[in-house]
Design a protein around this motif. Structure first.
Motif, PDB file in Angstrom:
ATOM      1  N   UNK A   1      13.261 -16.689  22.647  1.00 54.26           N
ATOM      2  CA  UNK A   1      12.364 -15.644  22.773  1.00 54.26           C
ATOM      3  C   UNK A   1      11.910 -16.011  21.359  1.00 54.26           C
ATOM      4  N   UNK A   2      10.119 -15.924  21.528  1.00 49.00           N
ATOM      5  CA  UNK A   2       9.567 -15.889  20.213  1.00 49.00           C
ATOM      6  C   UNK A   2       8.498 -14.465  20.147  1.00 49.00           C
ATOM      7  N   UNK A   3       8.744 -13.797  18.889  1.00 44.87           N
ATOM      8  CA  UNK A   3       8.447 -12.265  18.640  1.00 44.87           C
ATOM      9  C   UNK A   3       7.891 -12.181  17.960  1.00 44.87           C
ATOM     10  N   UNK A   4       6.148 -11.846  17.730  1.00 47.61           N
ATOM     11  CA  UNK A   4       5.729 -12.029  16.796  1.00 47.61           C
ATOM     12  C   UNK A   4       4.800  -9.875  16.541  1.00 47.61           C
ATOM     13  N   UNK A   5       5.479  -9.570  15.536  1.00 44.72           N
ATOM     14  CA  UNK A   5       4.898  -8.315  14.854  1.00 44.72           C
ATOM     15  C   UNK A   5       3.937  -7.831  14.577  1.00 44.72           C
ATOM     16  N   UNK A   6       2.579  -7.737  15.126  1.00 42.98           N
ATOM     17  CA  UNK A   6       1.756  -7.909  14.568  1.00 42.98           C
ATOM     18  C   UNK A   6       0.822  -6.693  14.053  1.00 42.98           C
ATOM     19  N   UNK A   7       1.081  -6.336  12.918  1.00 44.94           N
ATOM     20  CA  UNK A   7       1.076  -4.583  12.541  1.00 44.94           C
ATOM     21  C   UNK A   7      -0.532  -4.802  12.629  1.00 44.94           C
ATOM     22  N   UNK A   8      -1.258  -3.674  12.854  1.00 52.31           N
ATOM     23  CA  UNK A   8      -2.796  -3.447  12.676  1.00 52.31           C
ATOM     24  C   UNK A   8      -2.634  -1.739  12.337  1.00 52.31           C
ATOM     25  N   UNK A   9      -2.162  -1.592  11.663  1.00 49.55           N
ATOM     26  CA  UNK A   9      -2.101  -0.233  10.154  1.00 49.55           C
ATOM     27  C   UNK A   9      -1.745  -0.345   9.248  1.00 49.55           C
ATOM     28  N   UNK A  10      -2.262   0.846   8.670  1.00 49.92           N
ATOM     29  CA  UNK A  10      -1.635   0.658   7.029  1.00 49.92           C
ATOM     30  C   UNK A  10      -0.948   1.085   6.349  1.00 49.92           C
ATOM     31  N   UNK A  11       0.168   0.717   7.686  1.00 55.09           N
ATOM     32  CA  UNK A  11       1.245   1.370   6.562  1.00 55.09           C
ATOM     33  C   UNK A  11       2.152   0.096   6.733  1.00 55.09           C
ATOM     34  N   UNK A  12       3.493   0.318   6.040  1.00 57.45           N
ATOM     35  CA  UNK A  12       4.877  -0.743   6.455  1.00 57.45           C
ATOM     36  C   UNK A  12       5.369  -0.390   7.396  1.00 57.45           C
TER      37      UNK A  12
ATOM     38  N   UNK B   1       0.840  -1.365   0.064  1.00 53.73           N
ATOM     39  CA  UNK B   1      -0.231  -0.206  -0.037  1.00 53.73           C
ATOM     40  C   UNK B   1       1.155   1.365   0.404  1.00 53.73           C
ATOM     41  N   UNK B   2       0.957   2.232   0.936  1.00 57.26           N
ATOM     42  CA  UNK B   2       1.528   3.313   1.267  1.00 57.26           C
ATOM     43  C   UNK B   2       2.994   3.128   1.186  1.00 57.26           C
TER      44      UNK B   2
ATOM     45  N   UNK C   1      13.879  -5.398   9.713  1.00 51.97           N
ATOM     46  CA  UNK C   1      13.073  -6.787   8.986  1.00 51.97           C
ATOM     47  C   UNK C   1      10.910  -6.123   8.807  1.00 51.97           C
ATOM     48  N   UNK C   2      11.132  -5.781   7.261  1.00 51.15           N
ATOM     49  CA  UNK C   2       9.862  -5.109   6.803  1.00 51.15           C
ATOM     50  C   UNK C   2       8.842  -6.040   7.667  1.00 51.15           C
ATOM     51  N   UNK C   3       7.793  -5.185   8.401  1.00 51.86           N
ATOM     52  CA  UNK C   3       6.547  -5.247   8.485  1.00 51.86           C
ATOM     53  C   UNK C   3       5.051  -4.976   7.998  1.00 51.86           C
ATOM     54  N   UNK C   4       4.409  -5.809   6.932  1.00 49.48           N
ATOM     55  CA  UNK C   4       3.804  -5.357   5.876  1.00 49.48           C
ATOM     56  C   UNK C   4       2.280  -4.367   7.167  1.00 49.48           C
ATOM     57  N   UNK C   5       1.310  -3.947   6.546  1.00 49.64           N
ATOM     58  CA  UNK C   5       0.582  -3.101   6.279  1.00 49.64           C
ATOM     59  C   UNK C   5      -0.978  -4.753   7.096  1.00 49.64           C
ATOM     60  N   UNK C   6      -1.106  -4.659   7.837  1.00 53.48           N
ATOM     61  CA  UNK C   6      -2.021  -6.175   8.861  1.00 53.48           C
ATOM     62  C   UNK C   6      -1.177  -7.692   8.461  1.00 53.48           C
TER      63      UNK C   6
END
Ligand SMILES: [Cu+2]
Length: 503
Positions: free
Chosen positions: A424-435, A239-240, A461-466
């Motif tokens: 450690x297991x870490x989860x990035x949870x992207x709830x935004x409309x941006x990367x 997206x953006x 690391x890139x985390x994509x929208x959602x």
């Protein structure tokens, strides 16, 4: 997208005239989130940090250098700008050492404000990380010597971790060599990518205040109503593409009209180390007429893959090898989704230099991204039966410009807590409309693929929208470590927390 064209123009979500942004500077300049450290937590003792340092390899050799952070003119290639730099050059001088060497880098702060040097990607001792509060900032007029051993070979870089100075000329490459692995290449080309406004368009402070100004706290609610679309779209980024359109994009401190030239011989195997030092721009990079063999990312080896182009978010590094053709070949870094390019030239013989706007067809070919990569042999993390699960929910919106982690801006953050030795297991949870290019200091994590298989080792690391992106790391470097979005403006707005080791 905020457009920093030479006549400053805030076109994205088309709400701000430059005069409004300038006015906002005075109003909101003291309201930054990142100026306030989070509440101190029970952090690692200096003994734990010293013990971790003792476990690192030590060659007995010290590499010493001095850098002066200063304001002054820098020539971007026919365009001289007043900016901040190390020793008057952009990028600053290469710092190079071998595994186990001690770096002793004295930084003299000739700026009118405090500064710091963060050693991006290096798994160094916490008190030399160059990010407050682990390492105090260097006061204006002061100096500090960063002294630490470097444990892993690879391509790294350094930049300030103070205010918005990451969007100036204050950056330089850091390369750590492996004496046991000289590499099978004939020539080496270090390429630093950047999006440039300082001294040309609005200052970073003006950009930030313009972005924040749309939030409504300047009494302009609803003026940020234009969402997404426009000039800043990228399918690769979901997206953006970004928030800011820059006047210039540069490679090794030069604009496309006056590119730097790298000379090699036809048939040479050239190792290219690409570093994205930008603040709000992902770059898609290709070398005209060449296929790239990608060998490393963020310092760590991957199973080599061939690609036509590669995508780098801010803070990411990719190493690749090419076999040089005979002629003149532009290396083009397209500002992803922004319809602009930076470039440099590989010259091995005679040939016509294409126009500054030339874009090679390879940019539209196979573009390697992190999901295509997997770590090789020694870089693969051992599996662990009992992992600690942590999560980092990425929140906020472009409209309010209120970027957060786990619902809170950095000023109010609740640090993630680990203990030394944990997996450690870490989860990035992207709830935004941006990367968001998410960066963890002091560690390199393993990216877990969508299919659960281990991917590349990375520190950014890139985390994509959602997107939900899982990474794994070993808590083997005690201290207080910043973890944040490497978009300079998202970070400043609050998208930062820390990973704190508990005693
Ligand atoms: Cu971000």
């Amino acid at each position: 997208m905020i457009d920093t064209g030479r006549a400053p123009q805030f076109s994205r979500r088309g709400f701000l005239a430059a005069s409004v942004a300038l006015g906002a500077t005075a109003i909101t300049g003291c309201q930054r989130n990142t100026g306030t450290a989070p509440p101190a937590s029970t952090s690692s003792s200096s003994g734990a940090i010293a013990a971790a340092e003792a476990r690192r390899p030590h060659s007995g050799r010290t590499v010493s250098t001095t850098l002066t952070a200063q304001r002054g003119p820098v020539d971007l290639g026919g365009r001289t700008v007043d900016t901040l730099s190390y020793n008057g050059s952009v990028p600053g001088p290469l710092v190079r050492a071998s595994v186990g060497d001690e770096l002793a880098v004295t930084v003299r702060n000739h700026l009118d404000h405090s500064t710091s040097v963060h050693w991006h990607g290096v798994a160094l001792r916490n008190d030399m990380d160059g990010a407050s509060p682990a390492t105090p900032d260097i006061d204006a007029g002061g100096e500090f010597t960063y002294r630490f051993s470097v444990p892993h070979p690879g391509t790294y870089w350094a930049h300030p971790h103070t205010g918005l100075d990451a969007d100036t000329g204050l950056y330089f490459p850091v390369i750590v060599d492996d004496p046991n692995d000289p590499g099978r290449y004939d020539a080496e080309w270090v390429v630093m990518l950047d999006d440039w406004t300082d001294g040309v368009g609005p200052t970073p402070t003006q950009i930030y205040d313009g972005l924040r100004g749309g939030s409504g706290h300047n009494g302009m609610p609803g003026m940020g109503g234009m969402s997404g679309g426009g000039m800043g779209n990228s399918a690769l980024l979901g997206g953006d593409a970004g928030d800011v359109s820059y006047p210039y994009y540069a490679i090794n401190g030069r604009i496309p009209q006056a590119p730097t030239t790298f000379r090699a011989k036809p048939g040479d195997r050239v190792r290219i180390r690409i570093i994205n030092a930008g603040s709000d721009t992902a770059f898609r990079v290709a070398l005209a007429g060449h296929r790239l063999t990608i060998t490393h990312t963020d310092g760590f080896p991957v199973t080599p893959i061939d690609a036509d182009a590669v995508l780098l978010g801010m803070g990411e590094r990719y190493d690749m090898v090419v076999t040089a053709g005979d002629g003149v070949f532009p290396l083009v870094a397209a500002a992803e989704g922004k319809n602009a390019t930076a470039r440099a030239l590989l010259v091995t013989g005679t040939g016509v230099t294409p126009a500054a706007e030339y874009t090679p067809g390879e940019l539209q070919g196979r573009v390697a991204t992190v999901s295509d990569l997997a770590a090789t042999g020694e870089a693969v993390l051992p599996p662990s039966p009992d992992e600690v699960n942590l999560s980092a929910d990425l929140g906020g919106s472009m409209m309010r410009y209120d970027w957060t982690i786990n619902g809170l801006p950095f000023a109010k953050t609740r640090p993630l807590q680990v203990r030394e030795g944990q997996h450690v297991s870490l989860t990035f949870n992207n709830a935004t409309m941006m990367w968001h290019p998410m960066h963890l200091h002091g560690h390199t994590f393993e990216v877990v693929g969508a299919d659960g298989r281990p991917g590349a080792r990375k520190d950014t690391a890139i985390v994509l929208p959602m997107q939900k992106l899982q990474v794994r790391f070993v808590a083997d470097n005690p201290g207080v470590w910043m973890m944040h979005c490497h978009n300079t403006y998202h970070q400043e707005a609050g998208m930062m927390t820390s990973v704190d080791y508990q005693a």
